[in-house]
Design an enzyme around this catalytic site. Structure first.
Site, PDB file in Angstrom:
ATOM      1  N   ASN A 107       0.862  -1.190   0.000  1.00 17.85           N
ATOM      2  CA  ASN A 107       0.000   0.000   0.000  1.00 17.85           C
ATOM      3  C   ASN A 107       0.892   1.231   0.000  1.00 17.85           C
ATOM      4  OD1 ASN A 107      -2.452   1.530   0.273  1.00 17.85           O
ATOM      5  ND2 ASN A 107      -1.973   1.828   2.445  1.00 17.85           N
ATOM      6  N   HIS A 109       0.664   5.227   1.406  1.00 22.79           N
ATOM      7  CA  HIS A 109      -0.129   6.119   2.257  1.00 22.79           C
ATOM      8  C   HIS A 109       0.541   7.492   2.250  1.00 22.79           C
ATOM      9  CE1 HIS A 109      -2.907   7.232   5.389  1.00 22.79           C
ATOM     10  NE2 HIS A 109      -1.904   7.756   6.060  1.00 22.79           N
ATOM     11  N   LEU A 144      -4.938  -0.814  10.131  1.00 27.53           N
ATOM     12  CA  LEU A 144      -5.022   0.181   9.053  1.00 27.53           C
ATOM     13  C   LEU A 144      -3.747   1.031   8.941  1.00 27.53           C
ATOM     14  CD1 LEU A 144      -6.860   1.601   6.923  1.00 27.53           C
ATOM     15  CD2 LEU A 144      -7.485   3.207   8.746  1.00 27.53           C
TER      16      LEU A 144
HETATM   17  C1  GRF Z   1      -2.555   8.884  -3.109  1.00 26.69           C
HETATM   18  O1  GRF Z   1      -2.252  10.078  -2.458  1.00 26.69           O
HETATM   19  C2  GRF Z   1      -2.262   7.688  -2.224  1.00 26.69           C
HETATM   20  O2  GRF Z   1      -1.182   7.903  -1.375  1.00 26.69           O
HETATM   21  C3  GRF Z   1      -3.525   7.580  -1.421  1.00 26.69           C
HETATM   22  O3  GRF Z   1      -4.553   7.904  -2.306  1.00 26.69           O
HETATM   23  C4  GRF Z   1      -4.046   8.722  -3.355  1.00 26.69           C
HETATM   24  C5  GRF Z   1      -4.343   7.994  -4.631  1.00 26.69           C
HETATM   25  O4  GRF Z   1      -4.025   8.742  -5.772  1.00 26.69           O
HETATM   26  N1  GRF Z   1      -3.615   6.270  -0.832  1.00 26.69           N
HETATM   27  P1  GRF Z   1      -4.045   8.025  -7.199  1.00 26.69           P
HETATM   28  O5  GRF Z   1      -5.423   7.373  -7.349  1.00 26.69           O
HETATM   29  O6  GRF Z   1      -2.939   7.024  -7.239  1.00 26.69           O
HETATM   30  O7  GRF Z   1      -3.875   9.144  -8.183  1.00 26.69           O
END
Ligand code: GRF
Length: 208
Positions: A107, A109, A144
């Site tokens: 993931n 974040h 989470l």
């Molecule tokens: C990103 O900022 C990611 O870190 C977060 O949600 C956003 C997704 O952006 N989890 P994208 O859909 O990849 O443009």
């Protein structure tokens, strides 16, 4: 060739960065499917244009989280992934799902974890008076926005920054660190020892 499945909910800019680098830099891997929980996710069109298989598992069609997770897992499993990448996937996944893909579920974040798990990270960082913010790629655990950290980026908070300014400065770094972390994974360059991720070639796991 490692098989990568990417889960999105929206714009999919991180997914695009991974798809592009995988193809252009000839990783020993292929993005075999992009799956969204929202039929209107913008990123689906990009994947289709690139000839990548897409699927929608609409969370609204399921009465419980467990039912949604099971349906999603069935679609993911059909793709036989070596790696499942959450790229702006905005559903909390239950323990059974997370454990099914343990060690092959990543993931990103938009905060310097363990600070600011959850939503509105940039707003919360501004409110806390942070001078540095960033993004974290981590292996997913049932808790989470938690789990062994693969790579982090850090950028300064500048005078006059608002949430949008911070979000776009951090997002630009996400597009660097997420493809890099995925490449390390598909090239077998990561090891997890006692919950700590080690990059086996000794590459820096920080982008400043
Ligand atoms: C990103 O900022 C990611 O870190 C977060 O949600 C956003 C997704 O952006 N989890 P994208 O859909 O990849 O443009």
């Amino acid at each position: 060739m490692k098989r990568i499945v990417i889960l999105i909910s929206g714009r999919g800019s991180n997914m695009q960065a991974i798809v592009q680098q995988c193809a252009e830099r000839r990783w020993p891997a292929k993005v075999v499917a992009v799956i969204s929980n929202r039929p209107d996710a913008k990123g689906l069109a990009y994947a289709r244009e690139r000839g990548i298989e897409t699927a929608v598992v609409d969370h609204k069609a399921y009465g419980t989280r467990e039912a949604f997770d099971a349906a999603l897992a069935a679609v993911v499993d059909a793709c036989e992934p070596d790696l499942v990448v959450l790229a702006g996937f905005m559903r909390i996944l239950g323990t059974a799902f997370v454990q099914r893909y343990e060690g092959r579920l990543l993931n990103i974040h938009p905060s310097l974890l363990p600070a600011f798990p959850g939503l509105h990270t940039h707003r919360r960082a501004l409110d806390a008076g942070c001078k540095l913010v960033g993004a974290t790629v981590h292996f997913v655990t049932p808790e989470l926005d938690h789990g062994p950290i693969v790579l982090q980026s850090a950028v300064p908070v500048l005078p006059g920054d608002d949430e949008d300014a911070l979000a776009s400065r951090v997002l630009a770094t996400e597009h660097v660190i997420y493809p890099l972390a995925v490449r390390w994974f598909v090239e077998d360059r990561l090891a997890i020892e006692h919950g700590i991720v080690r990059q086996l070639d000794g590459a820096s796991q920080v982008l400043m």
